[in-house]
Write an enzyme that holds these catalytic residues in place. Sequence first.
Site, PDB file in Angstrom:
ATOM      1  N   SER A   1      40.754  28.325  61.356  1.00 22.50           N
ATOM      2  CA  SER A   1      41.986  27.925  60.679  1.00 22.50           C
ATOM      3  C   SER A   1      42.439  26.576  61.232  1.00 22.50           C
ATOM      4  O   SER A   1      41.962  26.105  62.263  1.00 22.50           O
ATOM      5  CB  SER A   1      43.062  28.981  60.894  1.00 22.50           C
ATOM      6  OG  SER A   1      42.701  30.204  60.296  1.00 22.50           O
ATOM      7  N   GLY A   2      43.372  25.959  60.516  1.00 22.89           N
ATOM      8  CA  GLY A   2      43.846  24.642  60.912  1.00 22.89           C
ATOM      9  C   GLY A   2      43.339  23.531  60.032  1.00 22.89           C
ATOM     10  O   GLY A   2      43.735  22.379  60.202  1.00 22.89           O
ATOM     11  N   HIS A   3      42.443  23.876  59.082  1.00 23.50           N
ATOM     12  CA  HIS A   3      41.885  22.879  58.165  1.00 23.50           C
ATOM     13  C   HIS A   3      42.375  23.095  56.728  1.00 23.50           C
ATOM     14  O   HIS A   3      41.780  22.586  55.789  1.00 23.50           O
ATOM     15  CB  HIS A   3      40.356  22.941  58.183  1.00 23.50           C
ATOM     16  CG  HIS A   3      39.764  22.834  59.544  1.00 23.50           C
ATOM     17  ND1 HIS A   3      39.993  21.758  60.364  1.00 23.50           N
ATOM     18  CD2 HIS A   3      38.957  23.686  60.235  1.00 23.50           C
ATOM     19  CE1 HIS A   3      39.350  21.938  61.511  1.00 23.50           C
ATOM     20  NE2 HIS A   3      38.722  23.107  61.464  1.00 23.50           N
TER      21      HIS A   3
ATOM     22  N   LYS B   1      29.710  25.227  57.317  1.00 24.35           N
ATOM     23  CA  LYS B   1      29.833  23.900  57.919  1.00 24.35           C
ATOM     24  C   LYS B   1      29.039  23.877  59.224  1.00 24.35           C
ATOM     25  O   LYS B   1      28.986  24.868  59.951  1.00 24.35           O
ATOM     26  CB  LYS B   1      31.303  23.564  58.211  1.00 24.35           C
ATOM     27  CG  LYS B   1      32.180  23.556  56.981  1.00 24.35           C
ATOM     28  CD  LYS B   1      33.567  22.975  57.259  1.00 24.35           C
ATOM     29  CE  LYS B   1      34.305  23.635  58.388  1.00 24.35           C
ATOM     30  NZ  LYS B   1      34.489  25.101  58.199  1.00 24.35           N
TER      31      LYS B   1
ATOM     32  N   HIS C   1      38.105  18.526  64.432  1.00 23.99           N
ATOM     33  CA  HIS C   1      38.710  19.262  65.539  1.00 23.99           C
ATOM     34  C   HIS C   1      39.223  18.310  66.619  1.00 23.99           C
ATOM     35  O   HIS C   1      39.593  18.747  67.707  1.00 23.99           O
ATOM     36  CB  HIS C   1      37.696  20.221  66.170  1.00 23.99           C
ATOM     37  CG  HIS C   1      37.065  21.157  65.210  1.00 23.99           C
ATOM     38  ND1 HIS C   1      35.851  20.895  64.611  1.00 23.99           N
ATOM     39  CD2 HIS C   1      37.480  22.352  64.717  1.00 23.99           C
ATOM     40  CE1 HIS C   1      35.536  21.897  63.806  1.00 23.99           C
ATOM     41  NE2 HIS C   1      36.505  22.784  63.842  1.00 23.99           N
TER      42      HIS C   1
END
Length: 330
Positions: free
Chosen positions: A54-56, A104, A218
């Site tokens: 998560s975070g994207h 990915k 990241h």
Amino acid sequence: MRMLINVPETVVADGLRGMAAAHPDLVVDVDNRVVVRRDAPVAGKVGLVSGGGSGHEPLHAGFVGPGMLSAACPGEVFTSPVPDQMVRAAAAVDSGSGVLFVVKNYTGDVLNFDMAAELAEDEGVQVARVLVDDDVAVADSTFTAGRRGTGATLFVEKIAGALADEGAPLERVEAMARRVNESARSFGVALSSVTTPAKGTPTFDLPPGELELGIGIHGEPGRERRPMMTSGEIADVAVHAVLEDLRPAGPVLVLVNGMGATPLLELYGFNAEVQRVLSERGVTVARTLVGNYVTSLDMAGCSVTLCQVDEEMVRLWDAPVQTPALRWGR
């Protein structure tokens, strides 16, 4: 730390609960961290499953729906989902026509999706895997062996998802996904660091008045740091890096992507510069998408992804899509 959260430990679960409330056309399993389109499995249709840390956002759960992904597996922030999530997702979307994993190229994602594919196949689900590795900035960076997977993931998921919705067999959907990845390249730029909820402070030091060229999603190191540049100068560097590697012989799809904290006004201005560079280099643009799609939490910055396309790929790009983050044609 100033973030719109309760506590770092529940940030992913809280986000998924909010997604479930906003999008009743999705089945959101908060406890098991799986997001599935409500009509899955669709008879005769290949299931498309992707996922990652998560975070994207909106990658990947924001791309679940008709015309794109069948399911997504969100991990903790910047952390790969686990194989159990992927197996659950595969089982939920398999109609007997097989499942394609879009992965990915990050070491944790690759290992866990590989393990999940073996477990799913043990349960009778036919699984194919496609690795996205489009970042031209560096190879063998933090988290990766080889090139990182970034903006081309959106192109792969959209084009392969449209083909799957047409009822194409698994082998053809897999081949198309590989073709899109092989035809796409990306380059990212950071104007600020990223701050994760668990750490609460910037993950790397980027002094005022500097930017980092070739950054990862990241916060991985890029190619070099330079004094702050204009939008046009950044476009010159980013597009040149992509074109030198891709060397397109035909029209391209363009993704001008924000890293999470860059206003849309700036992204559209940056797109104007990207289009200028492409025109100067004699590259024909088939379609352009501008916005925050493959992000890095609160990082300011941008990335450029180009994908050389043919008529079939453009047709599949234009095909209807109905997801939380991408929708047209319906």
